[in-house]
Write an enzyme that holds these catalytic residues in place. Structure first.
Site, short mmCIF file in Angstrom:
data_model
loop_
_atom_site.label_atom_id
_atom_site.label_comp_id
_atom_site.label_asym_id
_atom_site.label_seq_id
_atom_site.Cartn_x
_atom_site.Cartn_y
_atom_site.Cartn_z
N LYS A 1 0.81 -1.08 0.11
CA LYS A 1 -0.36 0.16 0.14
C LYS A 1 0.75 1.21 -0.29
O LYS A 1 2.04 0.89 1.47
CB LYS A 1 -0.87 0.40 1.20
CG LYS A 1 -2.19 1.09 0.49
CD LYS A 1 -3.03 0.60 2.62
CE LYS A 1 -3.58 2.13 2.88
NZ LYS A 1 -5.08 2.33 3.05
N SER B 1 -9.41 1.81 2.80
CA SER B 1 -8.50 2.35 1.96
C SER B 1 -7.57 1.41 1.36
O SER B 1 -7.16 2.41 0.18
CB SER B 1 -7.78 4.41 2.91
OG SER B 1 -6.77 3.57 3.46
N SER C 1 -10.27 0.30 6.97
CA SER C 1 -9.69 -0.37 5.65
C SER C 1 -8.71 -1.02 5.38
O SER C 1 -8.57 -1.74 3.67
CB SER C 1 -8.61 1.19 5.62
OG SER C 1 -8.89 2.39 6.57
#
Length: 491
Positions: free
Chosen positions: A78, A153, A177
């Site tokens: 990420k 996210s 997330s």
């Protein structure tokens, strides 16, 4: 089995047995990225040359006797986890050219274990969002249906796993997330107990809530990845020293006598009937295998969302002060004086959702409202933790949905931020209490979108979650989808 359909653990075993090389695995996944990335946009950065060079290096080490549980397996990271020499943008214009001089500890742990880093995945800007639509670099699409969001996210990481653009990925979880995109994309995601994985090198959103965790194809992968990334780190003052991180030992098909609680508050108004049916069917499967499953009341659920967004926004407004156009990142071209440069750099560099949360956080921390909002939120946070403590005095695991619905269509959530915030109702309490939570697929809705099951454990009880999840996974059978792009086969 096709190479790209392999789990991370099965691929690592094949590499050790010389059935395939790390280079071949990396080439295969890079080819898949080239084929489908235009459609899904899972990545912000793909380091093709770096990944192939690392794969060749790791392959030589493996042939010389190096052993690692996931050595040679390609992974996606990420884009809020620092990677030395590779851009880390947090999917924000204000950091679009930022290249760190160090790597996050979780990334280093993977590299030391022989991981091959493919690149950095798309995300909601500074992890603020639930759909991966607030990214400054464009939206990510759900591989099950490109008209729908992948969640957020960590949507880029979850979508990359589902679209076979990596074998596993790292994400971060501040209010759901990891778990929510895992649910929307039909993969497994684990948010560990707060402090289990070092936050060193994770660009902070809400420091008391953030935690790094894996997104992967099955529960065995989840356990193997956790063994690598969980570590005590003196560079992180919240890092916990644990000697029970042998998570793969929990991969047992046995829930006999285990007490599983279903919170009535999680199955009431607002929950999609198809989601409710699938989650309760999963609970029944565990009951059939010897678990004691019963309903109970988990209080304070209605206060979780205002508490979370008060605390998270307050911490975000403080953490994001460092992005000012002076030390690194974006700086406006035309300005008059220092204060004007700050104002213009931040106005041009941050997106609407980040600005909204900075303003909210600054408001609740201001002198006239600090007691009324922020301190009150901290008190409610303590009460939520107490409610979970009381629940775990009776139950080993709490079972419920991950989200009220399956993945919404692109554009539906951003038009109403409050509706987007309410979508986190089942995930945020776990972050407020610092608990571990695991998301895994438990069915499909009538639109062909995955439904996620959430398992919640007491602090440091990841092994109970893994054992429960592994047992259910075996009862459920192989989960996968239609077409060539999704891993696995249909149920």
């Amino acid at each position: 089995m096709e190479l790209l359909d392999m789990t991370a653990v099965s691929l690592a075993a094949a590499i050790r047995k010389k059935e395939v090389t790390a280079v071949e695995a990396t080439e295969a996944v890079l080819s898949q990225i080239e084929k489908s990335e235009d459609k899904y946009h899972c990545y912000v950065t793909v380091d093709r040359e770096g990944a192939l060079a690392k794969a060749r290096e790791i392959q030589k080490k493996i042939e010389a006797g190096f052993e690692g549980p996931l050595a040679g397996v390609p992974v996606a990271i990420k884009d809020n986890l620092c990677t030395e020499g590779l851009p880390t943008t947090c999917s924000s214009k204000i950091l679009e050219n930022f290249v760190p001089t160090f790597s996050a500890q979780a990334v280093l742990n993977l590299q030391n274990a022989g991981a091959v880093i493919l690149g950095k995945t798309n995300m909601d800007e500074f992890a603020m969002g639930s759909t991966t639509e607030t990214s400054a670099f464009g939206v990510t699409r759900n591989p099950w249906n490109p008209e729908h969001v992948p969640g957020g996210s960590s949507g880029g990481s979850a979508a990359a796993v589902a679209a076979k653009e990596c074998f596993y990925a790292l994400g971060s979880d501040t209010g759901g997330s990891i778990r929510q995109p895992a649910s929307f994309c039909g993969v497994v995601g684990l948010k560990p107990t707060y402090g289990t994985v070092s936050r060193y090198g994770l660009v902070a959103y809400g420091s008391s809530l953030d935690q790094i965790g894996p997104l992967c194809k099955d529960v065995a992968d989840c356990a193997a990845i956790m063994e690598i990334i969980a570590s005590h780190d003196l560079k992180d003052s919240t890092s916990m020293k644990r000697d029970d991180t042998d998570f793969t030992k929990a991969l047992k098909e046995d829930v006999k006598g285990m007490r599983i609680g279903l919170p009535r508050d999680y199955f009431g108004e607002g929950l999609d009937p198809e989601v409710k049916e699938a989650v309760l069917k999963a609970a029944e499967a565990l009951r059939d295998r010897g678990a004691l499953v019963e309903e109970f009341d988990l209080s304070l659920v209605e206060y979780a969302i205002p508490t979370y967004y008060t605390i998270a926004a307050a911490e975000a407004s403080s953490n994001l002060e460092r992005f000012d156009g002076i030390k690194y990142g974006y700086r406006t071209e035309n300005y008059e004086g220092l204060h004007n440069m700050y104002k213009k750099s931040r106005s041009e560099g941050f997106g609407p959702e980040v600005k909204r949360r900075i303003m909210l956080g600054s408001f609740v921390l201001s002198s006239g409202y600090y007691d009324a909002y922020y301190l009150k939120a901290l008190r409610v946070k303590a009460l939520i933790k107490k409610a979970f403590d009381e629940a775990f005095a009776k139950y080993d695991v709490i079972l419920g949905p991950v989200a009220p619905t399956t993945a919404p269509k692109l554009g539906e959530s951003l038009s109403d931020p409050l509706k987007m915030y309410l979508g986190d109702i089942y995930t945020i309490s776990i972050n407020l209490a610092g608990l571990p939570g695991l998301s895994m697929p438990c069915g499909m809705d009538s639109k062909g979108l995955p439904i996620g099951l959430q398992l919640i454990g007491d602090c440091f009880q990841e092994k109970k979650l893994i054992r429960t999840a592994y047992t259910y996974e075996k009862a459920r059978g192989v989960f996968g989808g239609k077409g060539e792009e999704i891993y696995g086969k249909a149920i």
